[in-house]
Design a protein around this motif. Structure first.
Motif, short mmCIF file in Angstrom:
data_model
loop_
_atom_site.label_atom_id
_atom_site.label_comp_id
_atom_site.label_asym_id
_atom_site.label_seq_id
_atom_site.Cartn_x
_atom_site.Cartn_y
_atom_site.Cartn_z
N GLY A 1 0.74 -1.25 0.10
CA GLY A 1 -0.11 0.12 -0.01
C GLY A 1 0.96 1.32 0.09
N LEU A 2 0.15 2.32 -0.64
CA LEU A 2 0.80 3.65 -0.80
C LEU A 2 0.02 4.58 0.10
N ALA A 3 0.59 5.17 0.90
CA ALA A 3 -0.26 6.35 1.76
C ALA A 3 0.23 7.68 1.24
N LEU A 4 -0.72 8.48 1.41
CA LEU A 4 -0.54 10.04 0.91
C LEU A 4 -1.11 10.98 1.95
N ASN A 5 -0.25 11.77 2.58
CA ASN A 5 -0.69 12.75 3.55
C ASN A 5 -1.70 13.89 2.73
N PRO A 6 -2.56 14.59 3.44
CA PRO A 6 -3.31 15.53 2.90
C PRO A 6 -2.81 16.48 2.00
N ASP B 1 -1.01 -2.25 -4.49
CA ASP B 1 -2.10 -3.09 -4.50
C ASP B 1 -3.41 -2.24 -3.84
N LEU B 2 -2.79 -0.98 -3.26
CA LEU B 2 -3.61 -0.11 -2.76
C LEU B 2 -3.14 1.13 -2.43
N VAL B 3 -4.05 2.28 -2.55
CA VAL B 3 -3.48 3.73 -2.19
C VAL B 3 -4.39 4.18 -1.17
N CYS B 4 -3.65 4.43 0.32
CA CYS B 4 -4.38 5.28 1.17
C CYS B 4 -4.53 6.71 1.13
#
Length: 230
Positions: free
Chosen positions: A116-121, A136-139
């Motif tokens: 998963g790849l997370a992105l801050n606001p 497989d996922l973007v958070c």
């Protein structure tokens, strides 16, 4: 894990009773959650400190669904094997957490987890097209990471809409983390999200002695999101 775009509710155990994690996990799964979300914080990348690999290993036997682990830590790479070994099904790392996110995503997959790849606001989508074959996922964070119970940041709706168009037919989940309620989840479902992390939104008002409230909260978020998803 079989991919589909059905709405999934992933309660964050950051809002659970820390003294009763096993019972809390069984309660939310019995009440219909799809994934169990575990927020890992290091007191450095975010201003809070939470769960190490031994805690994850301890709760893993209680999780019958999916252990969705969100690594809000920096550096990340040195800890991937430990969290994978503790039983994570999905490991999500932040784009902002280090200089070599492609290498990090490679390492997550090499450890046997979904990546998963997370992105801050405050983070845009410029890097995402170059990573789509690695994830497989973007958070998408709809609060600034570090604490539960924060207010939803509405500017992220258009980010999700753009992300959904970018992903196209690729088997990549869009997960929303922060401020999810029956009022905010449909905004994101309509924009293209399919996984909803909710801490206080699920656990508020309930307990292991009164788990029906968890089910009511899960169903309320799910039904609102499904109606908007169409």
């Amino acid at each position: 894990m079989t991919f589909d775009r059905k709405i999934k509710i992933a309660p964050s155990i950051l809002s659970a009773d820390f003294a009763n994690f096993g019972q809390e996990i069984r309660a939310i799964e019995d009440q219909g959650c799809d994934w169990v979300h575990v927020d890992v914080m290091d007191g450095h990348f975010v201003p809070n400190l939470t769960f190490g690999p031994p805690l994850l290993a301890a709760i893993r036997p209680h999780i019958q669904t999916v252990m969705d682990v969100h690594l809000m830590i920096s550096p990340v790479d040195a800890y991937i094997d430990a969290y994978a070994g503790a039983g994570a099904d999905i490991l999500t790392a932040h784009l902002e957490a280090g200089p070599h996110i492609h290498r990090t995503l490679q390492a997550i997959r090499a450890a046997g987890c979904k990546a998963g790849l997370a992105l801050n606001p405050g983070t845009g989508l410029d890097a995402v097209p170059h990573l789509l074959d690695m994830i497989d996922l973007v958070c998408v964070m709809t609060v600034n990471p570090g604490f539960g119970g924060q207010k939803f940041i509405h500017s992220q709706i258009e980010k999700v809409r753009s992300l959904r168009a970018m992903i196209g037919e690729r088997p990549i989940h869009i997960e929303i983390d922060g401020g999810m309620t029956p009022e905010t989840a449909p905004l994101m479902a309509e924009a293209g999200a399919d996984v909803f992390v909710a801490g206080s939104g699920v656990f508020k008002g309930g307990s292991v002695q009164n788990p029906d409230v968890y089910g009511e909260n899960i169903r309320a978020i799910r039904s609102a999101a499904e109606a908007a998803q169409g």
